[in-house]
Design an enzyme around this catalytic site. Structure first.
Site, PDB file in Angstrom:
ATOM      1  N   ASP A  93       4.796 -52.985 -36.563  1.00 56.39           N
ATOM      2  CA  ASP A  93       5.387 -52.931 -35.222  1.00 56.39           C
ATOM      3  C   ASP A  93       4.281 -52.849 -34.184  1.00 56.39           C
ATOM      4  O   ASP A  93       3.125 -52.539 -34.508  1.00 56.39           O
ATOM      5  CB  ASP A  93       6.345 -51.741 -35.070  1.00 56.39           C
ATOM      6  CG  ASP A  93       5.651 -50.383 -35.201  1.00 56.39           C
ATOM      7  OD1 ASP A  93       4.731 -50.255 -36.035  1.00 56.39           O
ATOM      8  OD2 ASP A  93       6.018 -49.456 -34.458  1.00 56.39           O
ATOM      9  N   GLU A 157       5.654 -47.068 -36.446  1.00 57.09           N
ATOM     10  CA  GLU A 157       4.488 -46.231 -36.122  1.00 57.09           C
ATOM     11  C   GLU A 157       4.375 -45.996 -34.630  1.00 57.09           C
ATOM     12  O   GLU A 157       4.082 -44.890 -34.185  1.00 57.09           O
ATOM     13  CB  GLU A 157       3.202 -46.889 -36.647  1.00 57.09           C
ATOM     14  CG  GLU A 157       2.018 -45.931 -36.716  1.00 57.09           C
ATOM     15  CD  GLU A 157       1.223 -45.819 -35.426  1.00 57.09           C
ATOM     16  OE1 GLU A 157       0.398 -44.894 -35.322  1.00 57.09           O
ATOM     17  OE2 GLU A 157       1.405 -46.637 -34.510  1.00 57.09           O
TER      18      GLU A 157
HETATM   19  N1  BES Z   1      -3.810 -47.500 -34.045  1.00 55.04           N
HETATM   20  C1  BES Z   1      -3.312 -46.453 -33.199  1.00 55.04           C
HETATM   21  C2  BES Z   1      -4.068 -45.152 -33.345  1.00 55.04           C
HETATM   22  C3  BES Z   1      -5.471 -45.288 -32.842  1.00 55.04           C
HETATM   23  C4  BES Z   1      -5.710 -45.464 -31.499  1.00 55.04           C
HETATM   24  C5  BES Z   1      -6.524 -45.273 -33.718  1.00 55.04           C
HETATM   25  C6  BES Z   1      -6.999 -45.630 -31.051  1.00 55.04           C
HETATM   26  C7  BES Z   1      -7.805 -45.458 -33.266  1.00 55.04           C
HETATM   27  C8  BES Z   1      -8.040 -45.643 -31.928  1.00 55.04           C
HETATM   28  C9  BES Z   1      -1.841 -46.230 -33.492  1.00 55.04           C
HETATM   29  O1  BES Z   1      -1.130 -47.426 -33.625  1.00 55.04           O
HETATM   30  C10 BES Z   1      -1.243 -45.523 -32.324  1.00 55.04           C
HETATM   31  O2  BES Z   1      -1.241 -46.048 -31.255  1.00 55.04           O
HETATM   32  N2  BES Z   1      -0.724 -44.342 -32.549  1.00 55.04           N
HETATM   33  C11 BES Z   1       0.020 -43.641 -31.561  1.00 55.04           C
HETATM   34  C12 BES Z   1       0.785 -42.601 -32.325  1.00 55.04           C
HETATM   35  C13 BES Z   1       1.944 -42.010 -31.623  1.00 55.04           C
HETATM   36  C14 BES Z   1       2.969 -42.992 -31.151  1.00 55.04           C
HETATM   37  C15 BES Z   1       2.567 -40.959 -32.534  1.00 55.04           C
HETATM   38  C16 BES Z   1      -0.915 -43.027 -30.535  1.00 55.04           C
HETATM   39  O3  BES Z   1      -2.030 -42.589 -30.867  1.00 55.04           O
HETATM   40  O4  BES Z   1      -0.518 -42.985 -29.365  1.00 55.04           O
HETATM   41 ZN    ZN Z   2      -0.839 -48.186 -31.517  1.00 57.45          ZN
END
Ligand code: BES
Ligand code: ZN
Length: 458
Positions: A93, A157
């Site tokens: 997603d 996610e």
């Molecule tokens: N891939 C990201 C997490 C991430 C962001 C890793 C920047 C490394 C660098 C992931 O898809 C994400 O955006 N996670 C969300 C989680 C939330 C919705 C619980 C986030 O970090 O905002």
């Molecule tokens: Zn993300």
């Protein structure tokens, strides 16, 4: 023998660069935005695309599991008795693409410009998942896979994985593995291979303030009622003190302290004040007293307003006292904070600080646990060696400020550690207009994954 196999798989990946890019383009055209109900069919389409890829790799038991919202895709190949089993995580997603007018080319029409491909999800994280598929394909098509693999690909996610923990809890045998590989984090820069060993968690809130029954004339009633927008601003302003510390009661009680050795290792990372000034474009940084910017972005908790709305925001002016005000507020959490506990702390702060002349309501939205992983175990060493082979230098070990809640969930429910990597770059515009993926880094990433899997062979 192993060297021949390595070379054959690497050659296969090099020969198939164009084909690999076409596969990536295919999945990038599917607008699998998990938060928008209108995209439910696209989500299903993306799940089916992922399942078809796994079948094409010769995976067994490929299955799409429905959940209360978006499906989970599973597949496995367990052909070698004495080899470790790696559980590869991914999410298919993406975040919404808006504001659309800021994209140079349409978000779901992947376009190569210069060295990068531009599309929503290119870096976060369809590109990362396709890299794992293509590394496995190179191995399958040459000497064969050196390890057993399982895949867990979710479609929620970006909305906080509301159904993933239940799925993992009820499929422990299916997901049993030696360790997980999670490519949803990225690199410090294209020349700096990186292993992430800690992730922040998240506690997300909506704070709703109301006052008068309707909007009021600000001349007739101004001076006699508490304006909900003012009250919201006052409450938010009080959530942080002049030292940059968050004032929710007990907020720091369970924050794990940084040790000297860890601070020294983190200080190796070449992201100083200047780096953050350049990356963000702000005139000056605002950090917590006593911590470096790098520590503040990965190893210390935060509280941020993600959006707020109240009153008249159109062109021109309108003299009112708005009836309501609302803010979306979220905290990034570090080990050993607990999102539910932070919810209670937020509620206590409001009970103690909200004035009696307004009404407030706090909605606790999704959350996610922070995590900290082993920095030294066999799989981490295998990944570290793979990165070093491709980039020619020892990787940096970093604490990531973003959140990947599944890492903590897998520690708790499956008792497995994750190796966390990925080949996105800080300027890839995750969640923003003009998201991109740097293709030379992506191709190197596929090669690094080939080395990684081969390095795991017993
Ligand atoms: N891939 C990201 C997490 C991430 C962001 C890793 C920047 C490394 C660098 C992931 O898809 C994400 O955006 N996670 C969300 C989680 C939330 C919705 C619980 C986030 O970090 O905002
Ligand atoms: Zn993300």
């Amino acid at each position: 023998m192993t060297d021949d196999r390595r070379e054959a798989a690497l050659q296969y990946a090099r020969k198939n660069k164009e084909k690999n890019l076409s596969a990536l383009k295919e999945i990038l055209t599917i607008p699998s935005v998990s938060t928008e109900p209108a995209h439910a069919a696209d989500i299903r389409h993306a799940a089916e695309w992922m399942a078809a890829q796994l079948r094409g790799l010769g995976m067994q038991k490929v299955q799409i599991f429905p959940t209360a919202r978006h499906p989970i895709v599973y597949g496995e190949w367990r052909g070698i008795k004495n080899a470790p089993t790696v559980l590869i995580y991914g999410h298919y997603d993406v975040q919404p693409a808006d504001p659309l007018d800021l994209w140079k080319t349409a978000p779901f029409e992947p376009t190569v410009r210069g060295d990068s491909i531009f599309a929503r999800g290119a870096s976060d994280m369809k590109g990362q998942s396709v890299a794992t598929f293509k590394a496995v394909e190179a191995l399958v098509k040459t000497g064969g896979l050196p390890v057993n693999v399982k895949w867990l690909l979710e479609g929620e996610e970006e909305v906080g994985s509301p159904n993933l923990a239940d799925f993992i809890a009820s499929h422990k045998d299916l997901l049993a593995c030696d360790f997980a590989f999670n490519p949803d984090a990225g690199m410090i820069s294209k020349d700096e291979p990186t292993i992430t060993y800690a992730l922040r968690g998240l506690a997300y809130f909506e704070l709703r303030i109301s006052g008068p029954a309707n909007d009021l004339h600000s001349g007739v009633f101004g001076g006699v009622v508490h304006n909900p927008a003012n009250a919201l601003a006052e409450l938010i302003a009080g959530m942080r003190d002049s030292k940059g510390r968050i004032t929710l009661p007990g907020f720091y009680d369970s924050v794990r302290k940084l040790g000297r050795e860890e601070r020294e290792e983190l200080a190796r990372i070449p992201s100083d004040e200047k780096y953050y000034l350049e990356k963000t474009g702000v005139p000056a940084l605002l950090t917590e007293q006593g911590y470096t910017p790098n520590e503040c972005s990965g190893a210390r908790p935060t509280l941020d307003v993600n959006g707020m709305i109240s009153g008249f925001t159109g062109a021109g002016s309108k003299t009112i006292i708005p009836a309501t005000a609302m803010a979306k507020i979220s905290c990034r959490l570090v080990p050993d904070q607990d999102p539910l506990e932070v919810g209670r702390q937020m509620r206590r702060y409001l009970e103690e600080n909200a004035p009696a002349d307004i009404r407030w309501e706090l909605v606790e939205m999704h959350g996610g646990d922070p995590s900290i992983s082993d920095r030294d175990n066999a799989p981490v060493r295998a990944f570290s060696a793979a990165l070093e082979t491709v980039w020619g230098k020892r990787p940096y070990f970093k604490r990531e400020g973003g959140s990947i809640p599944v890492v903590g969930t897998m520690q708790q429910l499956l008792s497995v550690e994750s190796v966390i990597g990925g080949f996105g770059l800080p300027d890839d515009n995750f969640h923003a207009p003009n998201e991109k993926l740097h293709l030379p880094t992506w191709y190197r990433g596929i090669e690094a994954l080939i080395h990684f899997f081969l390095n795991l062979e017993p």
